[in-house]
Design an enzyme around this catalytic site. Structure first.
Site, PDB file in Angstrom:
ATOM      1  N   HIS A 134      36.680  47.307  43.041  1.00 22.16           N
ATOM      2  CA  HIS A 134      37.622  47.208  44.165  1.00 22.16           C
ATOM      3  C   HIS A 134      36.944  47.525  45.499  1.00 22.16           C
ATOM      4  O   HIS A 134      37.446  48.330  46.294  1.00 22.16           O
ATOM      5  CB  HIS A 134      38.846  48.120  43.945  1.00 22.16           C
ATOM      6  CG  HIS A 134      39.713  47.654  42.807  1.00 22.16           C
ATOM      7  ND1 HIS A 134      41.031  47.995  42.689  1.00 22.16           N
ATOM      8  CD2 HIS A 134      39.442  46.849  41.746  1.00 22.16           C
ATOM      9  CE1 HIS A 134      41.539  47.434  41.588  1.00 22.16           C
ATOM     10  NE2 HIS A 134      40.585  46.742  41.005  1.00 22.16           N
ATOM     11  N   ASP A 143      35.581  42.302  39.138  1.00 20.50           N
ATOM     12  CA  ASP A 143      36.881  42.562  38.538  1.00 20.50           C
ATOM     13  C   ASP A 143      37.811  41.435  38.968  1.00 20.50           C
ATOM     14  O   ASP A 143      38.362  41.494  40.062  1.00 20.50           O
ATOM     15  CB  ASP A 143      37.378  43.931  39.025  1.00 20.50           C
ATOM     16  CG  ASP A 143      38.737  44.294  38.505  1.00 20.50           C
ATOM     17  OD1 ASP A 143      39.270  43.566  37.664  1.00 20.50           O
ATOM     18  OD2 ASP A 143      39.269  45.329  38.957  1.00 20.50           O
ATOM     19  N   HIS A 177      41.354  37.951  34.159  1.00 18.81           N
ATOM     20  CA  HIS A 177      42.188  37.606  35.321  1.00 18.81           C
ATOM     21  C   HIS A 177      41.394  37.003  36.485  1.00 18.81           C
ATOM     22  O   HIS A 177      40.259  37.380  36.744  1.00 18.81           O
ATOM     23  CB  HIS A 177      43.058  38.781  35.770  1.00 18.81           C
ATOM     24  CG  HIS A 177      42.349  39.980  36.308  1.00 18.81           C
ATOM     25  ND1 HIS A 177      42.056  40.132  37.650  1.00 18.81           N
ATOM     26  CD2 HIS A 177      41.903  41.113  35.720  1.00 18.81           C
ATOM     27  CE1 HIS A 177      41.466  41.301  37.840  1.00 18.81           C
ATOM     28  NE2 HIS A 177      41.351  41.915  36.681  1.00 18.81           N
ATOM     29  N   GLU A 193      47.005  39.990  38.127  1.00 22.60           N
ATOM     30  CA  GLU A 193      46.773  41.189  37.319  1.00 22.60           C
ATOM     31  C   GLU A 193      46.808  42.439  38.173  1.00 22.60           C
ATOM     32  O   GLU A 193      47.377  43.458  37.793  1.00 22.60           O
ATOM     33  CB  GLU A 193      45.418  41.076  36.594  1.00 22.60           C
ATOM     34  CG  GLU A 193      45.176  42.146  35.544  1.00 22.60           C
ATOM     35  CD  GLU A 193      44.512  43.431  36.061  1.00 22.60           C
ATOM     36  OE1 GLU A 193      44.430  44.408  35.319  1.00 22.60           O
ATOM     37  OE2 GLU A 193      44.076  43.456  37.238  1.00 22.60           O
ATOM     38  N   GLU A 194      46.179  42.347  39.345  1.00 18.03           N
ATOM     39  CA  GLU A 194      45.980  43.544  40.183  1.00 18.03           C
ATOM     40  C   GLU A 194      47.280  44.100  40.756  1.00 18.03           C
ATOM     41  O   GLU A 194      47.305  45.208  41.270  1.00 18.03           O
ATOM     42  CB  GLU A 194      45.006  43.230  41.332  1.00 18.03           C
ATOM     43  CG  GLU A 194      43.598  42.861  40.894  1.00 18.03           C
ATOM     44  CD  GLU A 194      42.808  44.024  40.288  1.00 18.03           C
ATOM     45  OE1 GLU A 194      43.324  45.153  40.282  1.00 18.03           O
ATOM     46  OE2 GLU A 194      41.686  43.780  39.811  1.00 18.03           O
TER      47      GLU A 194
HETATM   48 CO    CO Z   1      40.600  43.911  36.456  1.00 16.67          CO
END
Ligand code: CO
Length: 360
Positions: free
Chosen positions: A323, A180, A65, A212-213
């Site tokens: 994150h 991420d 992503h 995605e998140e």
């Molecule tokens: Co991810």
């Protein structure tokens, strides 16, 4: 800085909260266009690149992503401070005292999330975490009008962390924001580079997904479009190798190889697929790891449930401090993840895929 490090720096530093992935999509388009002419977006913005075989061979869909966790301007108060909505899962304590970039119609505006000076805080207040709805972003505006008119800030504008790519120690560790899942995108680019001229038995779809998140939204639309036979999602894993995190919570470490997720709150992998990967890793004499997570959630689960169901696996590059403004990854894990997935794709012939899909 070598070629891979430059690519990682570019991907990590690029702006792209959920729903606002344009700059990342540009990079992916540029990189993947070197290896295929067949690149297009679906209606939600995921970038689909096809590496076609002329035959009716199975369709292998690989996702990573483009979006990162970020914020969205909710409103500007009378004094010119920015209040925000979160895009994706943040810890309240990760939001405080940080540097941010707001994308506005007039360009990027720099801001900081101010933290109250300890000199004025009562002793009983000192141990309290500040809830996110009390946090604001200071852009240096004199008042609301200054922020709106002169800086061009508008409700709905996206906000991303600002964090520079850095080396950590001297053993190939890299610090940056948004590993991420920019690390997954970097793996994908290396796969395209290696496989476009090499033999692979399948129709390959490399998909850079959006949103995605905030609920695996881009993976849903793109896997509906592709209708794959096999799914491989590439993610940033949850390293559990720093103080305060236990084996109960996570079983992977950075520097110990790619991680295969065996459970997260969104997906159980196909178990024959897991076993195939174990065999390939053994043949390559490569260390791999496994993780059983209580929470999480990843695009693989959307592929798995598309149409009538697809054998899917999630392979991750272990990452510390997801994150946040400063994640950590290892070059060794990155290189081995690329190698593992390339060997896996080469192995997925019609017979192997039919076997993965059968329950006999
Ligand atoms: Co991810």
């Amino acid at each position: 800085m070598d070629q891979v490090e430059s690519l990682l720096k570019k991907l990590s530093e690029s702006f792209g909260p959920s729903g606002f992935e344009d700059p990342v999509r540009k990079i992916m388009n540029q990189e993947l266009s070197k290896y295929t002419n067949s690149i297009y977006t679906d209606g939600l913005g995921s970038l689909i690149s096809e590496f076609k075989k002329e035959t009716d061979n199975p369709k292998v869909m690989i996702t990573a992503h483009m979006d990162e966790v970020g914020l969205l301007v909710k409103y500007i108060d009378d004094e010119g401070y920015i209040r925000f909505q979160q895009l994706g899962g943040w810890l309240d304590s990760a939001l405080l005292g940080q540097r941010w970039q707001i994308s506005t119609k007039k360009g990027i505006v720099f801001g900081i999330s101010g933290i109250k000076t300890p000199h004025v805080i009562k002793p009983e207040e000192r141990k309290k975490t500040i809830p996110s709805d009390e946090i604001f972003i200071d852009v240096g505006a004199i008042n609301k009008e200054d922020a709106e008119k002169n800086m061009g800030i508008h409700p709905g504008d996206p906000i991303a962390p600002l964090s520079e790519f850095k080396f950590l120690g001297n053993k190939g560790l890299y610090v940056g924001k948004a590993w991420d899942d920019r690390i997954g995108l970097a793996v994908m680019i290396q796969i395209a580079k290696s496989l476009h001229s090499n033999f692979h038995p399948n129709k390959l779809f490399l998909v850079s997904t959006v949103q995605e998140e905030i609920g695996l939204r881009g993976a849903q639309t793109s896997s509906f479009h592709i209708n794959p036979d096999i799914g491989i999602n590439i993610e940033s894993g949850v390293a559990g190798d720093y103080p305060g995190i236990s084996l109960e919570e996570s079983q992977e470490k950075i520097g110990y190889g790619p991680t295969i997720f065996l459970h997260d709150s969104s997906m159980l992998p196909n178990i024959k697929f897991r076993n195939l990967i174990i065999t390939i890793a053994e043949e390559l004499k490569m260390d791999i790891q496994f993780n059983v997570l209580k929470g999480y959630g990843q695009d693989g689960s959307a592929i798995q449930r598309a149409h009538s169901g697809t054998p899917t696996i999630n392979i991750a590059v272990p990452t510390r401090y997801l994150h946040s403004h400063n994640g950590v990854i290892s070059r060794l894990d990155f290189d081995n993840t690329v190698k593992l997935i390339i060997n896996l794709i080469k192995r997925l012939d019609v017979k192997t895929i039919n076997n993965l899909k059968s329950f006999d």
